[in-house]
Structure formats: structure tokens, C-alpha cells
Enzyme design. Sequence first.
Site, PDB file in Angstrom:
ATOM      1  N   HIS A 220      -3.021 -14.953 -12.352  1.00 38.01           N
ATOM      2  CA  HIS A 220      -1.720 -15.111 -11.699  1.00 38.01           C
ATOM      3  C   HIS A 220      -1.757 -14.870 -10.201  1.00 38.01           C
ATOM      4  O   HIS A 220      -0.768 -15.076  -9.509  1.00 38.01           O
ATOM      5  CB  HIS A 220      -0.694 -14.152 -12.318  1.00 38.01           C
ATOM      6  CG  HIS A 220      -0.881 -12.734 -11.862  1.00 38.01           C
ATOM      7  ND1 HIS A 220      -1.834 -11.907 -12.396  1.00 38.01           N
ATOM      8  CD2 HIS A 220      -0.254 -11.999 -10.905  1.00 38.01           C
ATOM      9  CE1 HIS A 220      -1.770 -10.720 -11.814  1.00 38.01           C
ATOM     10  NE2 HIS A 220      -0.824 -10.748 -10.891  1.00 38.01           N
TER      11      HIS A 220
HETATM   12  C1  UD1 Z   1       4.056 -10.196  -8.523  1.00 42.57           C
HETATM   13  C2  UD1 Z   1       3.369  -9.357  -7.450  1.00 42.57           C
HETATM   14  C3  UD1 Z   1       1.903  -9.177  -7.804  1.00 42.57           C
HETATM   15  C4  UD1 Z   1       1.744  -8.621  -9.210  1.00 42.57           C
HETATM   16  C5  UD1 Z   1       2.512  -9.464 -10.198  1.00 42.57           C
HETATM   17  C6  UD1 Z   1       2.476  -8.846 -11.562  1.00 42.57           C
HETATM   18  C7  UD1 Z   1       4.221  -9.559  -5.152  1.00 42.57           C
HETATM   19  C8  UD1 Z   1       3.998 -10.153  -3.820  1.00 42.57           C
HETATM   20  N1  UD1 Z   1       3.432  -9.998  -6.138  1.00 42.57           N
HETATM   21  O1  UD1 Z   1       3.449 -11.478  -8.522  1.00 42.57           O
HETATM   22  O2  UD1 Z   1       1.298  -8.279  -6.892  1.00 42.57           O
HETATM   23  O3  UD1 Z   1       0.376  -8.620  -9.538  1.00 42.57           O
HETATM   24  O4  UD1 Z   1       3.890  -9.565  -9.784  1.00 42.57           O
HETATM   25  O5  UD1 Z   1       2.649  -9.794 -12.560  1.00 42.57           O
HETATM   26  O6  UD1 Z   1       5.069  -8.721  -5.305  1.00 42.57           O
HETATM   27  N2  UD1 Z   1       8.456 -15.930 -12.590  1.00 42.57           N
HETATM   28  C9  UD1 Z   1       9.147 -16.196 -13.769  1.00 42.57           C
HETATM   29  N3  UD1 Z   1       9.678 -15.133 -14.447  1.00 42.57           N
HETATM   30  C10 UD1 Z   1       9.568 -13.864 -14.023  1.00 42.57           C
HETATM   31  C11 UD1 Z   1       8.887 -13.606 -12.834  1.00 42.57           C
HETATM   32  C12 UD1 Z   1       8.336 -14.643 -12.132  1.00 42.57           C
HETATM   33  O7  UD1 Z   1       9.263 -17.337 -14.200  1.00 42.57           O
HETATM   34  O8  UD1 Z   1      10.076 -12.961 -14.700  1.00 42.57           O
HETATM   35  C13 UD1 Z   1       7.830 -17.061 -11.856  1.00 42.57           C
HETATM   36  C14 UD1 Z   1       8.743 -17.690 -10.813  1.00 42.57           C
HETATM   37  O9  UD1 Z   1       8.462 -19.048 -10.771  1.00 42.57           O
HETATM   38  C15 UD1 Z   1       8.272 -17.027  -9.527  1.00 42.57           C
HETATM   39  C16 UD1 Z   1       6.786 -16.826  -9.773  1.00 42.57           C
HETATM   40  O10 UD1 Z   1       6.681 -16.567 -11.172  1.00 42.57           O
HETATM   41  O11 UD1 Z   1       8.528 -17.800  -8.390  1.00 42.57           O
HETATM   42  C17 UD1 Z   1       6.169 -15.699  -8.977  1.00 42.57           C
HETATM   43  O12 UD1 Z   1       6.876 -14.480  -9.178  1.00 42.57           O
HETATM   44  P1  UD1 Z   1       6.797 -13.286  -8.086  1.00 42.57           P
HETATM   45  O13 UD1 Z   1       7.523 -12.099  -8.589  1.00 42.57           O
HETATM   46  O14 UD1 Z   1       7.139 -13.809  -6.737  1.00 42.57           O
HETATM   47  O15 UD1 Z   1       5.266 -12.973  -8.003  1.00 42.57           O
HETATM   48  P2  UD1 Z   1       4.181 -12.725  -9.133  1.00 42.57           P
HETATM   49  O16 UD1 Z   1       3.197 -13.841  -9.077  1.00 42.57           O
HETATM   50  O17 UD1 Z   1       4.824 -12.419 -10.427  1.00 42.57           O
HETATM   51  N1  UDP Z   2       0.080  -7.483 -19.712  1.00 46.66           N
HETATM   52  C1  UDP Z   2       0.916  -7.615 -20.818  1.00 46.66           C
HETATM   53  N2  UDP Z   2       1.077  -8.857 -21.380  1.00 46.66           N
HETATM   54  C2  UDP Z   2       0.438  -9.959 -20.911  1.00 46.66           C
HETATM   55  C3  UDP Z   2      -0.428  -9.803 -19.785  1.00 46.66           C
HETATM   56  C4  UDP Z   2      -0.570  -8.556 -19.202  1.00 46.66           C
HETATM   57  O1  UDP Z   2       1.497  -6.638 -21.272  1.00 46.66           O
HETATM   58  O2  UDP Z   2       0.634 -11.055 -21.465  1.00 46.66           O
HETATM   59  C5  UDP Z   2      -0.055  -6.152 -19.065  1.00 46.66           C
HETATM   60  C6  UDP Z   2      -1.455  -5.609 -18.956  1.00 46.66           C
HETATM   61  O3  UDP Z   2      -1.776  -4.847 -20.098  1.00 46.66           O
HETATM   62  C7  UDP Z   2      -1.424  -4.768 -17.691  1.00 46.66           C
HETATM   63  C8  UDP Z   2      -0.333  -5.400 -16.857  1.00 46.66           C
HETATM   64  O4  UDP Z   2       0.371  -6.293 -17.728  1.00 46.66           O
HETATM   65  O5  UDP Z   2      -1.047  -3.427 -17.952  1.00 46.66           O
HETATM   66  C9  UDP Z   2      -0.929  -6.161 -15.720  1.00 46.66           C
HETATM   67  O6  UDP Z   2       0.049  -6.928 -15.104  1.00 46.66           O
HETATM   68  P1  UDP Z   2      -0.291  -8.133 -14.145  1.00 46.66           P
HETATM   69  O7  UDP Z   2      -1.632  -8.669 -14.464  1.00 46.66           O
HETATM   70  O8  UDP Z   2       0.855  -9.051 -14.221  1.00 46.66           O
HETATM   71  O9  UDP Z   2      -0.235  -7.444 -12.707  1.00 46.66           O
HETATM   72  P2  UDP Z   2      -1.292  -6.680 -11.785  1.00 46.66           P
HETATM   73  O10 UDP Z   2      -1.852  -5.537 -12.534  1.00 46.66           O
HETATM   74  O11 UDP Z   2      -2.327  -7.671 -11.354  1.00 46.66           O
HETATM   75  O12 UDP Z   2      -0.464  -6.272 -10.613  1.00 46.66           O
END
Ligand code: UD1
Ligand code: UDP
Length: 378
Positions: A220
Site C-alpha cells: 500500500h
Molecule cells: C495511510 C498512511 C500510511 C499508513 C497507512 C496504513 C499517511 C500519509 N499515510 O496510508 O503511512 O501506512 O495509512 O494503512 O498518513 N481508502 C479507502 N478507505 C479507507 C481509507 C483509504 O478506500 O478507509 C482509499 C482512498 O482511496 C484513499 C486511499 O485509500 O484516497 C489512501 O488513503 P490515505 O489515508 O490517504 O493513505 P493510506 O495509503 O491509507
Molecule cells: N492488517 C490487518 N488486516 C489486513 C492487513 C493488515 O489487520 O488485511 C494489520 C497488520 O496486522 C498490521 C497493520 O494492519 O498490524 C499494518 O497496517 P498497514 O500495513 O496498513 O500500515 P503500516 O504499518 O504500514 O503503517
Amino acid sequence: MKIGVILGTRPEIIKLSSIIRELERLKNYKELNSIYKDIGSINYFIIHTNQHYSENMDKIFFKELNLPIPNYNLNVGSGSHGKQTAKMLEGIEEVLIKEKPDVVIVQGDTNTVLAGALAASKLKIKVAHVEAGLRSFDKNMPEEINRVLTDHLSDYLFAPTDIAKENLLNEGIKEKIFVVGNTIVDATLQNIGIAERREDIKKFVKLLSNGDEYFLLTLHRAENTDNRERLKSIVEAIVEISTKYDKNKIIFPIHPRTKKRLKEYNLFDKLKNENIKIIKPVGYLEFLMLEKNAKLILTDSGGVQEEACILKVPCITLRDNTERPETINVGCNILVGANKEKIINGIESMLKNAGNWENPFGDGKTGKTIVKILVNQI
Ligand code: UD1
Ligand code: UDP
């Protein structure tokens, strides 16, 4: 004393769960334990920015981890960095002015974390940063900007390891650093046992894998998903792995961001293959079981690198750097970037890895330790 907990995304809910549980315990504890100073009562509230809002990126974790519903939900949702962070700042500030906490707790490196730390520090409210001091030294990552700024705004820095403490010292941050481990160990150890006792979850893993060995994939990170060339190269590697290791499945709980980009770049259909199981993001218990039983994990996630290490599953990180060098130092993880050959060679070398490394992230009591330190500091 009053504590504000600010969270917004999947990993923050998971990694703050042990802290919230401890705060809840203390809130309901009539005669506070003698280990705590004479602090009267402890109260806390939760602000959820709703940076993550899809059911399986948000509510499912509150349910599974048995956490209280946040007192404030700011409904910020998705948006560009500027817009998203600005909406959070506005919403958080309003709540903090009303609630007047002594300290706020933020965790990690998301936009929610930066907004929380910035709003609080401008109001002269103390900031406690959980998972302080992580550095990838790569300012192309939005997370690196968030981490550095948050650490410099914080009053109490909870570094998971000595390496993280060293990073803070190197930037001139000298005071109030506490090396406490990472709350991900608390979450993993508290929940893996629960997951293992759940017949429905065992069945879920068996159904998905067909009882065969499998690799688990998550993806992601913006530098992978928002760059067509990198994403294409990773997709090609995954397809090749699915042919080369055709006795193994690849299970891929897909982040909504990645699904959107794969479709935009016309790459999604390339992954349609009977050995590649693309599924929606799953709950924490399901995910922990998928990790524990995987032969190997491929990921660009921060938390997943840590969990692989704790659960003793070899990990291949689809990035050029990591702010979790401890995982590499103990031999659990390697960096392969987005290069197809490197990814495939990486799998070959890590499959020989037996998994008898030490977990470098602490004893699973980090949440309690952090609350204890904080309560005695304020
Ligand atoms: C964010 C964090 C990242 C973290 C990740 C955990 C920032 C800059 N990034 O990235 O560090 O590792 O969360 O997963 O804060 N979307 C949905 N549903 C949701 C959330 C997001 O559909 O509930 C989609 C939307 O299209 C959105 C895109 O995902 O535009 C990105 O979401 P965003 O919260 O901006 O960043 P993440 O990639 O989730
Ligand atoms: N995770 C989860 N379901 C999923 C994928 C990840 O519960 O389908 C959990 C995973 O166990 C970990 C956390 O989400 O604790 C990691 O989140 P993510 O990879 O979105 O963010 P990051 O750690 O890179 O910020």
C-alpha cells in the site's frame, strides 16, 4: 489528569489498543495502584480523525480489539495531504480547546499523527509520541516528514529500540526519550492466542489456502502504488512467483488504495490467476493467523515487517529502505525494492531461513510501561 488519545488509521488503532486498554483500566480503578503518584483520577478521551473509514479498515478493529467507541469522530476521510491534514488540524484543535487535556498521545507516522502533534503543541498541550525515532532517511516518503516533525514537536518520546533513540539523539533531541519496545508486540501477543482458539478463523485460513502452503502479500505504500513502473514490476514479480511456486498460493488482502491504482493502471487483471487470492482487507485476528501460518511474507507495510519478526515468519520487504533496521539486523527481513529479479531471488534466499531470530521489539508490556511513565511525568 486527563489524556487525549488521537488516532485515525488501521495501524494506529491496533498499536494504541494496549495503551487504551490500560487507560480504561485506570479510569475504572477506584484506588489507584501505589505505583502511581498521588494523581487523583485518570480520565481519557479518544479523537478519531477517520482518516480510515471503510468498515474493514476501521470499525472492525474497534470491535475485534474490544475498544471503546471514540468520543469524537472528525469524519475527515481521504484527500490530498494538505486538505486532509488541514481538516484534521481544525477538528482536533476544537476538541482540545474544549477538553483541555494535560497530554495527548499520538502513535506512528501518519497525517493524523502530525495533525495531532501540531494542534496540541500550538495549544501548549504536551505531546507523547509512541514509536518515536524511526527513520528511513528518505524524505520522499510522506511518513518520514510526519515522523521527523512529530518527534521535534513532542515532549515525551517513546522510542521502541536503542536504534530509534540514537536517531533522536543524532537530531539533537536529548530529553524525555524512553526506550520501551513497540506496542505491536503487545497487540500481537494479546491477540494471536485468541485467533488460534477461534475455529471460524482457522477454517477461514484453510479455505483460502486450500490447506496448501502459501505466501502472504500486502502492498500500500505510496512510493509503490503511485508509481506505475514500480507497481508494474511488482505485479510481474508476483505473477512469476505464482508460476514458479505453483504448489503455493499467494494470499493478498488488498488495501483500497492499491486496488484503485491497479485498476487505474490496467494492472489488476494481470493478477487474475488461480494461485493468487485477492481478498478484501481482513480483521486483525484473521490477519494474524494468515501471517502466523504463512511460509513467507511479502510486504511494504511497517507493522507487517514487525509482526513477521515477532511471529517468526521470514519477510521480504518491497521497498528500497526501512525505518525498521532491527528486522534486518536479526535476520528476519530483507529489502528487495520493486525489482523483479531481486524479489524472486529474495524469496529463494529467505525460504532457507529457519526463523530462530530474537524479537527486537520488547516484551509485550510496552503499553502499560508507557502509561506508567506518562502518568508519573505529568
Ligand atoms: C495511510 C498512511 C500510511 C499508513 C497507512 C496504513 C499517511 C500519509 N499515510 O496510508 O503511512 O501506512 O495509512 O494503512 O498518513 N481508502 C479507502 N478507505 C479507507 C481509507 C483509504 O478506500 O478507509 C482509499 C482512498 O482511496 C484513499 C486511499 O485509500 O484516497 C489512501 O488513503 P490515505 O489515508 O490517504 O493513505 P493510506 O495509503 O491509507
Ligand atoms: N492488517 C490487518 N488486516 C489486513 C492487513 C493488515 O489487520 O488485511 C494489520 C497488520 O496486522 C498490521 C497493520 O494492519 O498490524 C499494518 O497496517 P498497514 O500495513 O496498513 O500500515 P503500516 O504499518 O504500514 O503503517
